[in-house]
Design a protein around this motif. Structure first.
Motif, PDB file in Angstrom:
ATOM      1  N   GLY A   1       0.800  -1.215   0.000  1.00 39.78           N
ATOM      2  CA  GLY A   1       0.000   0.000   0.000  1.00 39.78           C
ATOM      3  C   GLY A   1       0.831   1.262   0.000  1.00 39.78           C
ATOM      4  O   GLY A   1       0.401   2.307   0.518  1.00 39.78           O
ATOM      5  N   LEU A   2       1.999   1.195  -0.598  1.00 42.57           N
ATOM      6  CA  LEU A   2       2.894   2.353  -0.629  1.00 42.57           C
ATOM      7  C   LEU A   2       2.307   3.493  -1.457  1.00 42.57           C
ATOM      8  O   LEU A   2       2.408   4.667  -1.088  1.00 42.57           O
ATOM      9  N   LEU A   3       1.667   3.143  -2.581  1.00 47.04           N
ATOM     10  CA  LEU A   3       1.163   4.134  -3.533  1.00 47.04           C
ATOM     11  C   LEU A   3      -0.362   4.076  -3.602  1.00 47.04           C
ATOM     12  O   LEU A   3      -0.981   3.107  -3.146  1.00 47.04           O
ATOM     13  N   PRO A   4      -0.978   5.086  -4.194  1.00 45.75           N
ATOM     14  CA  PRO A   4      -2.440   5.071  -4.333  1.00 45.75           C
ATOM     15  C   PRO A   4      -2.910   3.844  -5.114  1.00 45.75           C
ATOM     16  O   PRO A   4      -2.249   3.385  -6.046  1.00 45.75           O
ATOM     17  N   THR A   5      -4.061   3.316  -4.733  1.00 40.31           N
ATOM     18  CA  THR A   5      -4.603   2.157  -5.429  1.00 40.31           C
ATOM     19  C   THR A   5      -5.035   2.530  -6.846  1.00 40.31           C
ATOM     20  O   THR A   5      -5.455   3.666  -7.107  1.00 40.31           O
ATOM     21  N   LEU A   6      -4.931   1.565  -7.755  1.00 38.38           N
ATOM     22  CA  LEU A   6      -5.314   1.796  -9.150  1.00 38.38           C
ATOM     23  C   LEU A   6      -6.600   1.061  -9.511  1.00 38.38           C
ATOM     24  O   LEU A   6      -6.913   0.887 -10.691  1.00 38.38           O
ATOM     25  N   ILE A   7      -7.356   0.657  -8.492  1.00 36.30           N
ATOM     26  CA  ILE A   7      -8.569  -0.124  -8.738  1.00 36.30           C
ATOM     27  C   ILE A   7      -9.532   0.619  -9.652  1.00 36.30           C
ATOM     28  O   ILE A   7     -10.141   0.046 -10.560  1.00 36.30           O
ATOM     29  N   ASN A   8      -9.676   1.917  -9.444  1.00 34.50           N
ATOM     30  CA  ASN A   8     -10.625   2.707 -10.244  1.00 34.50           C
ATOM     31  C   ASN A   8      -9.975   3.387 -11.446  1.00 34.50           C
ATOM     32  O   ASN A   8     -10.593   4.230 -12.092  1.00 34.50           O
ATOM     33  N   CYS A   9      -8.726   3.036 -11.715  1.00 37.21           N
ATOM     34  CA  CYS A   9      -8.003   3.630 -12.850  1.00 37.21           C
ATOM     35  C   CYS A   9      -7.868   2.563 -13.927  1.00 37.21           C
ATOM     36  O   CYS A   9      -6.859   1.845 -14.003  1.00 37.21           O
ATOM     37  N   TYR A  10      -8.895   2.434 -14.756  1.00 39.68           N
ATOM     38  CA  TYR A  10      -8.948   1.344 -15.727  1.00 39.68           C
ATOM     39  C   TYR A  10      -7.781   1.423 -16.709  1.00 39.68           C
ATOM     40  O   TYR A  10      -7.511   2.465 -17.305  1.00 39.68           O
ATOM     41  N   GLY A  11      -7.096   0.309 -16.871  1.00 38.67           N
ATOM     42  CA  GLY A  11      -6.007   0.213 -17.841  1.00 38.67           C
ATOM     43  C   GLY A  11      -4.647   0.585 -17.295  1.00 38.67           C
ATOM     44  O   GLY A  11      -3.636   0.403 -17.977  1.00 38.67           O
ATOM     45  N   TYR A  12      -4.593   1.123 -16.071  1.00 40.72           N
ATOM     46  CA  TYR A  12      -3.314   1.553 -15.508  1.00 40.72           C
ATOM     47  C   TYR A  12      -2.726   0.469 -14.607  1.00 40.72           C
ATOM     48  O   TYR A  12      -3.447  -0.217 -13.867  1.00 40.72           O
ATOM     49  N   VAL A  13      -1.412   0.322 -14.676  1.00 42.45           N
ATOM     50  CA  VAL A  13      -0.683  -0.611 -13.818  1.00 42.45           C
ATOM     51  C   VAL A  13       0.602   0.071 -13.369  1.00 42.45           C
ATOM     52  O   VAL A  13       1.066   1.033 -13.988  1.00 42.45           O
ATOM     53  N   TYR A  14       1.167  -0.453 -12.290  1.00 40.71           N
ATOM     54  CA  TYR A  14       2.451   0.050 -11.808  1.00 40.71           C
ATOM     55  C   TYR A  14       3.584  -0.821 -12.343  1.00 40.71           C
ATOM     56  O   TYR A  14       3.496  -2.056 -12.358  1.00 40.71           O
ATOM     57  N   PHE A  15       4.650  -0.161 -12.780  1.00 43.34           N
ATOM     58  CA  PHE A  15       5.889  -0.848 -13.135  1.00 43.34           C
ATOM     59  C   PHE A  15       7.033  -0.175 -12.388  1.00 43.34           C
ATOM     60  O   PHE A  15       7.005   1.036 -12.142  1.00 43.34           O
ATOM     61  N   GLU A  16       8.030  -0.966 -12.051  1.00 43.11           N
ATOM     62  CA  GLU A  16       9.220  -0.401 -11.413  1.00 43.11           C
ATOM     63  C   GLU A  16      10.456  -0.746 -12.233  1.00 43.11           C
ATOM     64  O   GLU A  16      10.486  -1.725 -12.984  1.00 43.11           O
TER      65      GLU A  16
END
Length: 345
Positions: free
Chosen positions: A68-83
């Motif tokens: 839970g370091l960053l804001p959740t992307l549940i409601n951001c359709y199509g977005y994912v986190y990459f590092e």
């Protein structure tokens, strides 16, 4: 629940955080590479990723945000986190494609936790490859988790500005420790590779080629910061345009802030001394090119429309004879003179 993540708006704001500031930390160099090589701005000012993270390019991989370091992307359709930033090629083979200046501290040190601590995390729209947010973070000491206190949101202005700057200028502006120690204490000095732009930095390192015994080049240096001198070396190069890999002679300073070293290289016009640190794979300061005439122009010959100039070539003294075109009987006039070369003008 994720707390509010502080935002950094300018490159100078990076000075106030620990991200990649001290070798062997690699974060600031990683950020410059990311901004200059991995991101492009479209006509609308949006950031477009220039590689394929799903294929593991440059060691990119999915970040699950499980802590839970960053804001959740549940409601951001199509977005994912990459590092990106994990330099361990055993787990992320694409990291081997990162440039040498990003990897060098990791490759040159073993079992040193600090060498692989920094990361960049992006929120990316998978289909459009548009980047919504860019974060920098670092691992907590002794833990695989990222540090909430070491996590920051970066403005697009930082990415744009960093991408438009030379690496050495970016590191200096962002407060990279070794670079800062090479300039004046308020950090306003310039580390441009252009020697003429460095000439007015009175507190900067001084590097010079002088005349040694037997016509050989004498490498001299003084004014090198004590903290740098323990992890630095100077090199001799034929001309300013030679790449850093084409070093003729290397001299390790071993803590000496000033000194000289007589080489076996013959004196020639254009020879140059450059300063390196063990943590950076490129020169951080350059001295002026050696002037074979010592900056002294031709000397007029009394009674004749001609002049002589002394210069050095291959470690030996030479002379040039300059004559005016109207001086047509110069050969007979100087018949008994010793001359190496003549030039009409």
């Amino acid at each position: 629940m994720t707390s509010v993540i502080p935002e950094l708006r300018t490159v100078r704001d990076l000075r106030g955080v620990s991200f990649g500031h001290q070798p062997p930390r690699h974060g600031l160099k990683l950020l410059h590479w990311f901004s200059s090589e991995c991101v492009a701005f479209d006509d609308d000012g949006d950031m477009e990723l220039q590689c394929d993270p799903d294929d593991g390019d440059y060691g990119f991989h999915h970040y699950g945000n499980y802590e839970g370091l960053l804001p959740t992307l549940i409601n951001c359709y199509g977005y994912v986190y990459f590092e990106v930033g994990n330099l361990n090629a055993d787990t992320h083979p694409g990291a081997l494609d990162l440039p040498k200046y990003v990897r060098e501290a990791y490759d040159n040190r073993r079992n040193f936790y600090e060498r692989n601590k920094d990361r960049i995390i992006i929120s990316l729209h998978r289909s459009t490859k548009l980047i919504e947010e860019v974060y920098i973070t670092e691992h907590q000491s002794g833990s695989g988790d990222f540090s909430p206190d070491g996590t920051y949101l970066l403005s697009s202005d930082i990415i744009r500005d960093a991408g438009n700057m030379q690496l050495i200028d970016f590191l200096q502006r962002a407060g990279f420790e070794l670079v800062m120690s090479l300039v004046d204490s308020d950090g306003e000095g310039s580390l441009s590779s252009n020697s003429s732009e460095q000439s007015d930095q009175t507190d900067a390192p001084q590097l010079e080629v002088r005349t040694g015994r037997g016509g050989h080049a004498l490498v001299t240096w003084w004014g090198v910061h004590e903290g740098v001198a323990h992890n630095a070396w100077v090199g001799l190069f034929r001309v300013d345009t030679e790449p850093d890999e084409s070093c003729l002679v290397k001299i390790r300073l071993g803590g000496r802030t000033s000194g000289s070293y007589e080489t076996s290289e013959p004196l020639n016009h254009g020879l140059q001394v450059r300063l390196f640190t063990h943590f950076l794979g490129y020169s951080v300061w350059r001295g002026p090119e050696f002037d074979a005439t010592c900056g002294i122009g031709p000397t007029s010959i009394v009674g004749f429309p001609a002049a002589l100039q002394l210069y050095t070539e291959h470690g030996h003294a030479h002379t040039r004879l300059y004559i005016r075109k109207s001086f047509i009987d110069w050969r007979s006039s100087f018949y008994y003179s010793v001359r190496q070369r003549y030039t009409q003008k």
